[in-house]
Design a protein around this motif. Structure first.
Motif, mmCIF file in Angstrom:
data_model
loop_
_atom_site.group_PDB
_atom_site.id
_atom_site.type_symbol
_atom_site.label_atom_id
_atom_site.label_comp_id
_atom_site.label_asym_id
_atom_site.label_seq_id
_atom_site.Cartn_x
_atom_site.Cartn_y
_atom_site.Cartn_z
ATOM 1 N N ARG C 16 -36.731 -15.983 12.564
ATOM 2 C CA ARG C 16 -35.539 -16.759 12.825
ATOM 3 C C ARG C 16 -35.084 -17.517 11.582
ATOM 4 N NH1 ARG C 16 -35.003 -22.245 15.224
ATOM 5 N NH2 ARG C 16 -37.241 -22.399 14.906
ATOM 6 N N HIS E 132 -34.426 -17.566 21.354
ATOM 7 C CA HIS E 132 -34.440 -17.364 19.907
ATOM 8 C C HIS E 132 -35.530 -18.132 19.180
ATOM 9 C CE1 HIS E 132 -32.289 -21.032 20.646
ATOM 10 N NE2 HIS E 132 -32.259 -21.317 19.366
ATOM 11 N N ILE E 133 -36.232 -19.023 19.864
ATOM 12 C CA ILE E 133 -37.281 -19.770 19.154
ATOM 13 C C ILE E 133 -38.679 -19.387 19.632
ATOM 14 C CG2 ILE E 133 -35.833 -21.767 18.594
ATOM 15 C CD1 ILE E 133 -37.214 -23.189 20.962
ATOM 16 N N SER E 136 -41.464 -19.550 17.084
ATOM 17 C CA SER E 136 -41.625 -20.752 16.256
ATOM 18 C C SER E 136 -42.785 -21.605 16.761
ATOM 19 C CB SER E 136 -40.349 -21.590 16.295
ATOM 20 O OG SER E 136 -39.276 -20.879 15.731
#
Ligand SMILES: Nc1ncnc2c1ncn2[C@@H]1O[C@H](COP(=O)(O)OP(=O)(O)OP(=O)(O)O)[C@@H](O)[C@H]1O
Ligand SMILES: Nc1ncnc2c1ncn2[C@@H]1O[C@H](COP(=O)(O)OP(=O)(O)OP(=O)(O)O)[C@@H](O)[C@H]1O
Ligand code: MOO
Ligand SMILES: [Mg+2]
Ligand SMILES: [Mg+2]
Lengths: 228, 225, 240, 225, 240
Positions: C16, E132-133, E136
């Motif tokens: 990302r 989208h994370i 992370s």
């Protein structure tokens, strides 16, 4: 006044006694002793340890000291003699009577000082070579870092037999049994010398003299050392 | 009795100084390594760990060669009238070198665990980097550092290979407890050896136990459980 | 009074990528950043405070350049003298509430004493009702208490500007109202710029003259504080 | 050349096994101590640190007394045909005992730093205490534990006092690098000693350096700075 | 459906003492705890979840006794099977967002894989816009993202009850509204009790049937959700 005496490990008990009697004779003088394997003591002296007297367990260590100009060669004297003996644990069931018995297959492990650095190991090697047993014994060996470790292994029954100085074997008469005294191609002699350095301690020579005197020799004899 | 007290006090003196030196130097080096972001960082760390890897006797031999009368550091120190061979200061040197990596590694791990956000908080509050070290990083890493320092103390108390080499074995002057134990074992004097081992063990347990009580209180955040 | 921010930065986390490209300039003293979660509000504030160094751009406050990538200027946070409220508080776990609040007031290499509170901090302790927990450690206090301690710690310093990241999120309505008034009073008194991140239209209405809306890393425009209050709240829409 | 390879491989084998044992036992003991809330906790910790305090030779002496042919543990092990004295397994035992406290202390400090709130989070998510240990506590403490394990490896590689005592010095069988170095130094064979020291140092640096690269990635949270 | 809580506890921190004495019982399914900062809301919720063991009292949920000091019952948190949202999120720092959310869904002694997300978690990832994370780590995401991850992690488990400590505090109005609806839907679907701590009258209005007001460690009574909405908001008072 103080003098520092650096000596071979096998002299520990004897030299402590010598020091005490020297102090009694020379009130006001204190003798500090430091013991270790001969070669360790040698290294310390070569590197400038503030010792005044060096006593070694064999000629080789003292030769090195002379070669490196660490001691005064004029003061060098042999002061005691010792012998190498074959010992077994007192409760040994193998029934060893002679060095030649070490050939037997039921003798699995034996010990002596490491010839590379321990005087007693060097003497043992020479003796065994003389009687033609070196090749047989070597593969069964556990190398000890000094006489006392070899003695300890035998005393605990961890090995079947070992080679030590006669004076060391005498320390543990209840745990080890002397089988045989080995003939030695060269005599087991202990040399002593005054360390060479700036401002030589006047008491150093006196201490050497005392070791060589009748009184000093008597003390050494008490601990099993013979006259040179 | 004096046969016990003298080596005990000497051991405590030597281990105390060595721990102090190892703690200060190890913490400083660890902080440097934790903040120096370079590929060489881990390499230097490994090199600094070497005193732990070499057999103490060998360590001691090199110290002897370096600090002896003929060693170049020894010659230099002689100008200042500092003599290390066959003195208790030499024993401190040996113990410091051997204990140093223990503080280094523990402290480095502890420093790297400190939340960088807290350093940021101190930064915006106006602290200099030095102040942040003493006011935030050091207290937060203190538990890990303390673990390393205690290990260092124990190691210094037990050190004998290197000490024997550089400081010798002179009763009353450089004969620490460890060396006395060694000598007693070598002399086949099992009873004396056992007594000396007992004294060493009790000393060490007492010191470590006491140190355990100085653990910082904020560490007890687990008490809610 | 002027605030000028023009920064660009790129952050990678795994696959990302997040791009920050914030640009605004104003003569107003009281600003608010407003926008959805993850839009880059905290990152903008951290850049201003000097906690993050953007790849490119410049930041100036009242004419003082804090950061300029072209002239290679980047003042350390210490020299920017800003009050910063961390979104996650960042209280020092090894210090009591009193020590946390007094941290910035005590120079030097030692932490403030465990109990004595500096006079300058007293005002905020009283205003934020922290008197009874001064000797507690951060893990011994509630979420809202933590937030108030963090705010008191930041404000005690007489800063050159206030940067506040969701300062009242953990507080109940009554406290929130009270603290909002305290903050407005301080701000009037010191006459310093303030940048506020908040999701609460009431905060905006009371504390901001200009509101920047930020989305996906970029400022997309300004919003009228009053309009925001109406837009954000369905109840008000119903009542109106 | 073989004069180098044989002791090198032996050293790696011994240090490897010893590190493994010390890591597992040390971590387990540390976890126990970190969670056992008792007054005796610090006392037991101190006692377990003793192998570090006693001179290695003395440690070896006691191991010999315990595991020797006449020692009560030795007699017991003989039933299972396990012999430790004068074998490389004995060297592993010696190195394990000496390295154990290094893991223990580092791991304990690391465990106590883990935020108990995270354990609570795992608890409400249905994890058993064992699962919490493996999934939360161990990974979060891994940096500190790793520091201890690396220290243990270095110490095991350098161990020689205790090894010499229990495993003896049998070239090709129990003569590790450390013992070979010791022998060379004692014999005044400086050239050989220097080569051996170089080999040990390089080995250690390489191993520690490699280990540095396995540091868990999440630990790099400082990268934002 | 029934919730019965009667607990007493005392906490010491330095000289300060905090006394918790909470007592309520209801047949309602959707409860809210409401009160000023430091009143004991978090502590009450922690007692119900089994994270804190009160000195005295009992706690029962739908007839199951979770805690009873007299009969020496205290189910471990694991067996209570409750979803708990921590006020400070308590995300696992060594795990990615995907692993954090999947944590409770993966039994055994190993953590879930770094990327694959269990099917049961997908619903919440989509609803809370976390797609989208997923890869992370917690220190790489924003405050509001952390809060959403923590909520997804708690809800993914199909729990016996929901305990939520200020679940939307760090979110913007739009997200807040959306998540409130998701939560209400889940709650209707599973028919489980929910206890909510919040300072937001809108949360109360939409998610609670009964509101307990708690002050200084004790329940001082119930409040009507609608009345709360009016009381809390000066703008609405003005508009009304
Ligand atoms: N260290 C990092 N590495 C990569 N991405 C990051 C990192 N820190 C933050 N981000 C991403 O940058 C974006 C902006 O983050 P920021 O914290 O500024 O959001 P925010 O506007 O403050 O949101 P919130 O209201 O939720 O706090 C987010 O999408 C976040 O995931
Ligand atoms: N470990 C502790 N030791 C002592 N006191 C504590 C401890 N933890 C919390 N407290 C105190 O207990 C009280 C209640 O705390 P709690 O966290 O339940 O408050 P809260 O109602 O959740 O407040 P908030 O809305 O600010 O989160 C607070 O006054 C707090 O300071
Ligand atoms: O007395 Mo020695 O030097 O150990 O053979
Ligand atoms: Mg943010
Ligand atoms: Mg709370």
């Amino acid at each position: 006044d103080e003098i520092v005496v650096s000596a071979a490990a096998s002299l520990t008990n004897a030299f402590k006694d010598v020091a005490k009697q020297f102090e009694a004779k020379h009130p006001g003088t204190k003798v500090l002793t430091s013991f270790g394997a001969s070669d360790v003591v040698l290294q310390q002296i070569v590197n400038g340890a503030p010792a005044d007297v060096f006593a070694s367990a064999d000629e080789k260590a003292m030769d090195k000291a002379v070669a490196q100009k660490a001691v005064d060669p004029a003061t060098r004297k042999d002061f005691a003699r010792n012998g190498v003996v074959l010992i077994v644990p007192t409760d040994s069931k193998l029934g060893l009577h002679d060095v030649k018995d070490l050939k037997r297959a039921d003798v699995k492990r034996l010990t002596y000082g490491n010839p590379a650095s321990v005087p007693v190991g060097r003497y043992t090697e020479a003796s065994l070579k003389q009687v033609g047993m070196w090749q047989t014994v070597q593969p069964k060996a556990v190398l000890a870092q000094n006489v006392r470790q070899a003695l300890d292994y035998v005393a605990r029954g961890e090995v079947d037999a070992g080679f030590v100085f006669g004076t060391d074997a005498a320390i543990m008469p209840d745990k080890v049994k002397v089988v045989q005294a080995l003939p030695s191609p060269k005599p087991v002699l202990y040399p002593i010398a005054v360390v060479a350095r700036k401002g030589v301690n006047p008491h150093a020579g006196e201490f050497v003299k005392f070791v060589l005197s009748a009184q000093g020799q008597e003390i050494l004899a008490h601990y099993g050392f013979k006259k040179p | 009795m004096t046969g016990l007290v003298v080596p005990l006090l000497l051991s405590l003196k030597v281990a105390g100084w060595a721990t102090l030196f190892a703690a200060v130097l190890g913490t400083a080096a660890a902080f440097g390594l934790a903040h120096w972001r370079s590929r060489w960082c881990n390499f230097v760390d490994s090199v600094l760990t070497l005193p732990l890897v070499l057999p103490p006797t060998v360590m001691g031999y090199y110290l002897l060669v370096l600090f002896g009368r003929r060693g170049w550091l020894g010659v230099w120190l002689a100008h200042w009238n500092i003599e290390l061979v066959f003195t208790w200061q030499g024993a401190v040197l040996a113990a410091t070198v051997v204990a140093f990596p223990l503080v280094l590694k523990s402290a480095r791990a502890a420093f790297e665990e400190v939340d960088p956000q807290l350093c940021n908080a101190a930064r915006v509050l106006g602290s200099s980097e030095a102040a942040i070290f003493f006011r935030v990083v050091l207290p937060l890493a203190s538990r890990g550092i303390l673990a390393g320092v205690l290990l260092a103390f124990a190691r210094a108390l037990g050190e004998f290979g290197a000490t024997l080499m550089i400081a010798g074995n002179i009763p009353g002057r450089t004969q620490t407890l460890s060396i006395a134990i060694y000598e007693a074992v070598q002399a086949g004097n099992d009873d004396l050896a056992n007594i000396l081992v007992l004294v060493t063990s009790v000393t060490c347990i007492v010191v470590l136990w006491l140190a355990g009580h100085f653990l910082p209180a904020y560490g007890r955040r687990g008490s809610k459980r | 009074m002027s605030v000028r921010v023009h920064i660009e930065h790129r952050l990678l986390s795994g696959q990302r990528e997040f791009r920050l490209a914030v640009d605004f300039q104003t003569e107003q003293r009281r600003l608010a950043l407003f926008g959805p979660s993850g839009a880059g509000k905290t990152m903008t504030l951290q850049s201003i405070a000097g906690l993050m160094r953007p790849e490119r751009g410049h930041i100036a406050l009242n004419g003082t350049t804090l950061f300029d990538s072209e002239r290679d200027i980047c003042l350390p946070p210490r020299e920017r003298r800003l009050a910063y409220l961390f979104q996650d508080y960042a209280l020092f776990p090894h210090l009591t509430v009193a020590q946390n609040i007094g941290f910035g007031l005590k120079p030097g290499w030692a932490n403030p004493s465990r109990r004595r509170l500096p006079a300058a901090a007293r005002r905020w302790v009283d205003a934020f009702e922290l008197g009874h927990i001064l000797e507690s450690y951060p893990w011994e206090i509630s979420g809202g208490q933590k937030q108030r301690v963090a705010l008191a710690r930041a404000l005690a310093l007489e800063p050159r500007a206030l940067l506040l990241d969701e300062p009242f999120a953990a507080l109940d309505t009554a406290l929130r109202r009270k603290m909002r008034q305290e903050l407005a009073a301080l701000q009037r008194q010191l006459e310093i710029p303030m940048i506020l991140i908040t999701h609460d239209p009431d905060d905006v209405a009371e504390l901001a003259d200009e509101v920047y809306e930020i989305r996906a890393g970029a400022i997309i425009g300004t919003v009228d504080p009053a309009a925001l209050a109406l837009r954000g709240d369905p109840r008000v829409q119903a009542a109106a």
